[in-house]
Scaffold this motif. Structure first.
Motif, PDB file in Angstrom:
ATOM      1  N   LEU A   1       0.819  -1.213   0.000  1.00 22.30           N
ATOM      2  CA  LEU A   1       0.000   0.000   0.000  1.00 22.30           C
ATOM      3  C   LEU A   1       0.849   1.257   0.000  1.00 22.30           C
ATOM      4  O   LEU A   1       0.382   2.321  -0.430  1.00 22.30           O
ATOM      5  CB  LEU A   1      -0.946   0.005   1.204  1.00 22.30           C
ATOM      6  N   THR A   2       2.075   1.187   0.494  1.00 15.74           N
ATOM      7  CA  THR A   2       2.932   2.369   0.516  1.00 15.74           C
ATOM      8  C   THR A   2       3.097   2.933  -0.890  1.00 15.74           C
ATOM      9  O   THR A   2       3.048   4.150  -1.091  1.00 15.74           O
ATOM     10  CB  THR A   2       4.310   2.023   1.101  1.00 15.74           C
ATOM     11  N   ARG A   3       3.275   2.050  -1.862  1.00 22.10           N
ATOM     12  CA  ARG A   3       3.432   2.500  -3.247  1.00 22.10           C
ATOM     13  C   ARG A   3       2.181   3.215  -3.742  1.00 22.10           C
ATOM     14  O   ARG A   3       2.272   4.248  -4.415  1.00 22.10           O
ATOM     15  CB  ARG A   3       3.731   1.281  -4.148  1.00 22.10           C
ATOM     16  N   LEU A   4       1.012   2.703  -3.396  1.00 20.65           N
ATOM     17  CA  LEU A   4      -0.235   3.317  -3.843  1.00 20.65           C
ATOM     18  C   LEU A   4      -0.426   4.699  -3.238  1.00 20.65           C
ATOM     19  O   LEU A   4      -0.784   5.663  -3.927  1.00 20.65           O
ATOM     20  CB  LEU A   4      -1.419   2.417  -3.483  1.00 20.65           C
ATOM     21  N   PHE A   5      -0.173   4.820  -1.937  1.00 17.55           N
ATOM     22  CA  PHE A   5      -0.378   6.109  -1.293  1.00 17.55           C
ATOM     23  C   PHE A   5       0.710   7.103  -1.683  1.00 17.55           C
ATOM     24  O   PHE A   5       0.461   8.307  -1.749  1.00 17.55           O
ATOM     25  CB  PHE A   5      -0.458   5.937   0.226  1.00 17.55           C
ATOM     26  N   SER A   6       1.903   6.606  -1.944  1.00 18.24           N
ATOM     27  CA  SER A   6       2.949   7.482  -2.458  1.00 18.24           C
ATOM     28  C   SER A   6       2.542   8.044  -3.817  1.00 18.24           C
ATOM     29  O   SER A   6       2.749   9.237  -4.099  1.00 18.24           O
ATOM     30  CB  SER A   6       4.265   6.720  -2.573  1.00 18.24           C
ATOM     31  N   ALA A   7       1.929   7.206  -4.657  1.00 24.48           N
ATOM     32  CA  ALA A   7       1.443   7.665  -5.961  1.00 24.48           C
ATOM     33  C   ALA A   7       0.339   8.703  -5.790  1.00 24.48           C
ATOM     34  O   ALA A   7       0.279   9.695  -6.534  1.00 24.48           O
ATOM     35  CB  ALA A   7       0.931   6.479  -6.777  1.00 24.48           C
ATOM     36  N   PHE A   8      -0.544   8.491  -4.814  1.00 22.41           N
ATOM     37  CA  PHE A   8      -1.623   9.451  -4.565  1.00 22.41           C
ATOM     38  C   PHE A   8      -1.051  10.830  -4.240  1.00 22.41           C
ATOM     39  O   PHE A   8      -1.469  11.847  -4.803  1.00 22.41           O
ATOM     40  CB  PHE A   8      -2.507   8.960  -3.416  1.00 22.41           C
ATOM     41  N   PHE A   9      -0.082  10.876  -3.330  1.00 21.96           N
ATOM     42  CA  PHE A   9       0.494  12.168  -2.954  1.00 21.96           C
ATOM     43  C   PHE A   9       1.297  12.779  -4.103  1.00 21.96           C
ATOM     44  O   PHE A   9       1.310  14.005  -4.266  1.00 21.96           O
ATOM     45  CB  PHE A   9       1.362  12.005  -1.704  1.00 21.96           C
TER      46      PHE A   9
ATOM     47  N   ARG B   1      -5.223  15.688   0.633  1.00 21.45           N
ATOM     48  CA  ARG B   1      -3.945  15.244   1.191  1.00 21.45           C
ATOM     49  C   ARG B   1      -4.024  15.132   2.715  1.00 21.45           C
ATOM     50  O   ARG B   1      -3.534  14.181   3.310  1.00 21.45           O
ATOM     51  CB  ARG B   1      -2.837  16.224   0.785  1.00 21.45           C
ATOM     52  N   LEU B   2      -4.651  16.130   3.340  1.00 23.64           N
ATOM     53  CA  LEU B   2      -4.786  16.104   4.801  1.00 23.64           C
ATOM     54  C   LEU B   2      -5.632  14.919   5.258  1.00 23.64           C
ATOM     55  O   LEU B   2      -5.309  14.260   6.250  1.00 23.64           O
ATOM     56  CB  LEU B   2      -5.398  17.413   5.296  1.00 23.64           C
TER      57      LEU B   2
END
Length: 331
Positions: free
Chosen positions: A73-81, A318-319
């Motif tokens: 999931l880190t990769r997915l949320f990194s992509a989101f940001f 983002r918040l």
């Protein structure tokens, strides 16, 4: 003892529903509630005061992701940001383009304020021709349409991936619940069999079985807790990606309309320059430019408002995702 999470709807925990099955109207209504209850002047003031700074910053996001490592999931949320940062940069660029568009039209607007556009004089026509040349020469400051097409495609792909991952978490939760219920039934059957076999060993058997059952239930409930946290995180990011994509789509349409309006003004100005010796034609160009400039100002204000709202929504998204990640990572 760890408390098992309920699969029933409650105010404190999410229902085990696939986020992709929620209605788009409820997503937009929930996400935009803060925007609709905040005055645009306040939003604009806050954005200008922060000079379009991202909130949370890249550093805070990285700190949160460094302590966040459930599966991939880190990769997915990194992509989101990353995508929201790109969208913010594009909005900032577009706002600067609007400032240049205002500067390009400012001399013409000053001219119109000093004459009667419906009855321009000969001197007015001469002044207008002097201003037409730089207006016609300078490029259109409004970028080509589909400015946000690439980032919208990225957000759409990300939302699909988040939805698929949420569906996996959903299946895992349901399987965990079925396994837990099946294990509980097996324990009851074993307990009855032991009791029927020997009354003398009843106390020891029940104690042993109870201890065994508790040892099995704890990891199952912990797993459910982790999956529920993931589902909340995935759901929040998917909703935000969906709404931001729609925001950028609206801005794209407004950009296309405004660019076409500026191009139309350039065509009129070019016609006036080509036939500058014909006063009647120059007068008509001035009249048409005056009419079109009323629409131009409204379109600029409309687009600028949507840009500031998009800045606000980006930081809000983002918040929200940052808060969900930090909360569930430390709980």
């Amino acid at each position: 003892m760890l408390k098992c999470f309920s699969f029933k709807s409650s105010t404190s925990s999410p229902t085990i529903q696939n986020p992709s099955q929620e209605s788009t109207s409820s997503i937009s209504r929930e996400y935009h509630h803060a925007v609709h209850t905040t005055s645009f002047s306040e939003i604009r003031f806050n954005v200008e005061a922060q000079a379009h700074h991202l909130n949370p910053t890249r550093e805070r996001v990285q700190q949160a992701l460094d302590h966040f490592n459930p599966d991939n999931l880190t990769r997915l949320f990194s992509a989101f940001f990353d995508h929201t940062e790109t969208a913010s940069d594009l909005c900032l660029h577009l706002h600067r383009c609007l400032l240049r568009a205002r500067a390009l039209h400012a001399p013409l607007l000053d001219l119109f304020q000093s004459l009667d556009p419906s009855h321009p004089s000969q001197n007015d026509c001469v002044r207008a021709l002097d201003l037409f040349q730089p207006f016609h020469t300078l490029p259109n400051p409004i970028p080509d349409s589909h400015t946000f097409s690439a980032i919208r495609a990225d957000l759409s792909v990300l939302k699909t991936t988040l939805d698929h991952r949420a569906a996996r978490s959903l299946r895992s939760l349901r399987l965990s619940r079925r396994l837990f219920r099946g294990s509980a039934i097996c324990l009851v059957v074993v307990a009855v069999a032991v009791i029927a076999a020997t009354v003398a060993a009843t106390v020891h058997a029940v104690v042993a079985i109870a201890g065994s059952g508790a040892g099995f239930a704890l990891p199952v409930c912990a797993s459910e807790k982790r999956e529920l946290a993931r589902l909340r995180q995935l759901d929040a990011a998917a909703k935000c990606a969906y709404v931001l994509s729609n925001d950028l789509g609206t801005i794209d349409a407004l950009v296309s309309r405004l660019r076409a309006a500026v191009e139309g003004d350039k065509v009129l100005v070019g016609l006036g320059l080509e036939r500058g010796n014909e006063r009647y034609l120059v007068e008509e160009v001035i009249k048409q430019l005056w009419k079109s400039h009323q629409g131009f100002l409204r379109q600029v204000e409309d687009l600028e408002e949507h840009i500031f709202l998009c800045f606000y929504n980006i930081n809000k998204a983002r918040l929200l995702v940052h808060q969900v990640i930090c909360t569930d990572s430390t709980s």
